[in-house]
Design a protein around this motif. Structure first.
Motif, mmCIF file in Angstrom:
data_model
loop_
_atom_site.group_PDB
_atom_site.id
_atom_site.type_symbol
_atom_site.label_atom_id
_atom_site.label_comp_id
_atom_site.label_asym_id
_atom_site.label_seq_id
_atom_site.Cartn_x
_atom_site.Cartn_y
_atom_site.Cartn_z
ATOM 1 N N PRO A 99 -18.541 -78.472 -6.248
ATOM 2 C CA PRO A 99 -18.395 -77.886 -4.909
ATOM 3 C C PRO A 99 -17.173 -78.465 -4.193
ATOM 4 O O PRO A 99 -16.778 -79.608 -4.448
ATOM 5 C CB PRO A 99 -19.686 -78.276 -4.200
ATOM 6 N N GLU A 100 -16.575 -77.682 -3.316
ATOM 7 C CA GLU A 100 -15.431 -78.160 -2.540
ATOM 8 C C GLU A 100 -15.924 -79.190 -1.525
ATOM 9 O O GLU A 100 -16.975 -79.018 -0.910
ATOM 10 C CB GLU A 100 -14.746 -76.998 -1.822
ATOM 11 N N LEU A 101 -15.155 -80.249 -1.353
ATOM 12 C CA LEU A 101 -15.516 -81.306 -0.409
ATOM 13 C C LEU A 101 -15.234 -80.872 1.023
ATOM 14 O O LEU A 101 -14.229 -80.192 1.287
ATOM 15 C CB LEU A 101 -14.731 -82.584 -0.699
ATOM 16 N N SER A 102 -16.076 -81.308 1.941
ATOM 17 C CA SER A 102 -15.821 -81.072 3.363
ATOM 18 C C SER A 102 -14.642 -81.940 3.792
ATOM 19 O O SER A 102 -14.271 -82.896 3.098
ATOM 20 C CB SER A 102 -17.057 -81.434 4.184
ATOM 21 N N ASP A 103 -14.054 -81.641 4.940
ATOM 22 C CA ASP A 103 -12.957 -82.459 5.456
ATOM 23 C C ASP A 103 -13.413 -83.896 5.663
ATOM 24 O O ASP A 103 -12.667 -84.838 5.390
ATOM 25 C CB ASP A 103 -12.411 -81.873 6.759
ATOM 26 N N ALA A 104 -14.648 -84.082 6.142
ATOM 27 C CA ALA A 104 -15.177 -85.435 6.354
ATOM 28 C C ALA A 104 -15.299 -86.183 5.031
ATOM 29 O O ALA A 104 -14.930 -87.363 4.933
ATOM 30 C CB ALA A 104 -16.532 -85.382 7.064
ATOM 31 N N ASP A 105 -15.834 -85.515 3.987
ATOM 32 C CA ASP A 105 -15.984 -86.169 2.686
ATOM 33 C C ASP A 105 -14.631 -86.477 2.054
ATOM 34 O O ASP A 105 -14.488 -87.476 1.346
ATOM 35 C CB ASP A 105 -16.816 -85.317 1.737
ATOM 36 N N LYS A 106 -13.621 -85.643 2.282
ATOM 37 C CA LYS A 106 -12.289 -85.896 1.728
ATOM 38 C C LYS A 106 -11.692 -87.202 2.245
ATOM 39 O O LYS A 106 -10.884 -87.826 1.568
ATOM 40 C CB LYS A 106 -11.344 -84.739 2.048
ATOM 41 N N LYS A 107 -12.112 -87.644 3.438
ATOM 42 C CA LYS A 107 -11.578 -88.874 4.035
ATOM 43 C C LYS A 107 -12.313 -90.126 3.550
ATOM 44 O O LYS A 107 -11.847 -91.237 3.763
ATOM 45 C CB LYS A 107 -11.672 -88.790 5.557
ATOM 46 N N LYS A 108 -13.454 -89.944 2.903
ATOM 47 C CA LYS A 108 -14.232 -91.101 2.448
ATOM 48 C C LYS A 108 -13.551 -91.767 1.258
ATOM 49 O O LYS A 108 -12.694 -91.190 0.593
ATOM 50 C CB LYS A 108 -15.655 -90.671 2.125
ATOM 51 N N ILE A 109 -13.951 -93.006 1.009
ATOM 52 C CA ILE A 109 -13.319 -93.835 -0.016
ATOM 53 C C ILE A 109 -13.827 -93.489 -1.412
ATOM 54 O O ILE A 109 -15.031 -93.506 -1.664
ATOM 55 C CB ILE A 109 -13.555 -95.332 0.280
ATOM 56 N N MET A 110 -12.888 -93.173 -2.300
ATOM 57 C CA MET A 110 -13.214 -92.984 -3.709
ATOM 58 C C MET A 110 -13.193 -94.336 -4.418
ATOM 59 O O MET A 110 -14.064 -94.649 -5.217
ATOM 60 C CB MET A 110 -12.211 -92.057 -4.382
#
Length: 144
Positions: free
Chosen positions: A46-57
């Protein structure tokens, strides 16, 4: 050269935690933090939300004696769920009681389950759980 790293999972606050740890240990990140949005899209995921894209990988930093801690944020949108527990503790062995006391003071602030460093039969010892749910132990063995 062989080394030991301790990998920590967070519930969206890995960067906040590591900024505190950077201050406590007087060190820097090993490399700039990688964010979830830095990864190429995975087919079928699934495509990541904008909030999830900012989280640490992934992020990493040295602490004491060449030990490195690493971290990631768990993503509920990807079916991941963080469950805090007592399944690990990071054991720190500083050189002096003063250093143990300083680190304990900073790490225990806002945390729980703290036992201030004090003399035991084997040495100087204490423990705490920081405000992010990470357990730390402070131990200075008596010189023989």
């Amino acid at each position: 050269m062989a080394s030991v790293s301790i990998y920590l999972n967070f519930n969206g606050n890995a960067e906040e935690a590591f900024n505190l740890y950077k201050k406590v240990f007087g060190t820097e990140f090993s490399a700039p933090p990688m964010r979830m949005g830095d990864a190429p899209p995975r087919p079928g995921a699934p495509e990541l939300s904008d909030a999830d894209k900012k989280k640490i990988m992934h992020m990493a930093m040295p602490i004491l004696s060449g030990i490195q801690i690493m971290a990631t944020d768990m993503l509920e949108s990807m079916g991941q769920k963080l469950v805090e527990g007592n399944n690990f503790t990071i054991s720190l062995n500083p050189d002096t009681k003063e250093e143990a006391d300083r680190m304990f003071k900073q790490l225990s602030e806002g945390g729980a389950d703290a036992v201030a460093p004090h003399d035991e039969f084997w040495g100087y010892w204490g423990t705490c759980k920081d405000r992010f749910g990470i357990r730390w132990m402070f131990n200075i063995m008596k010189q023989q």
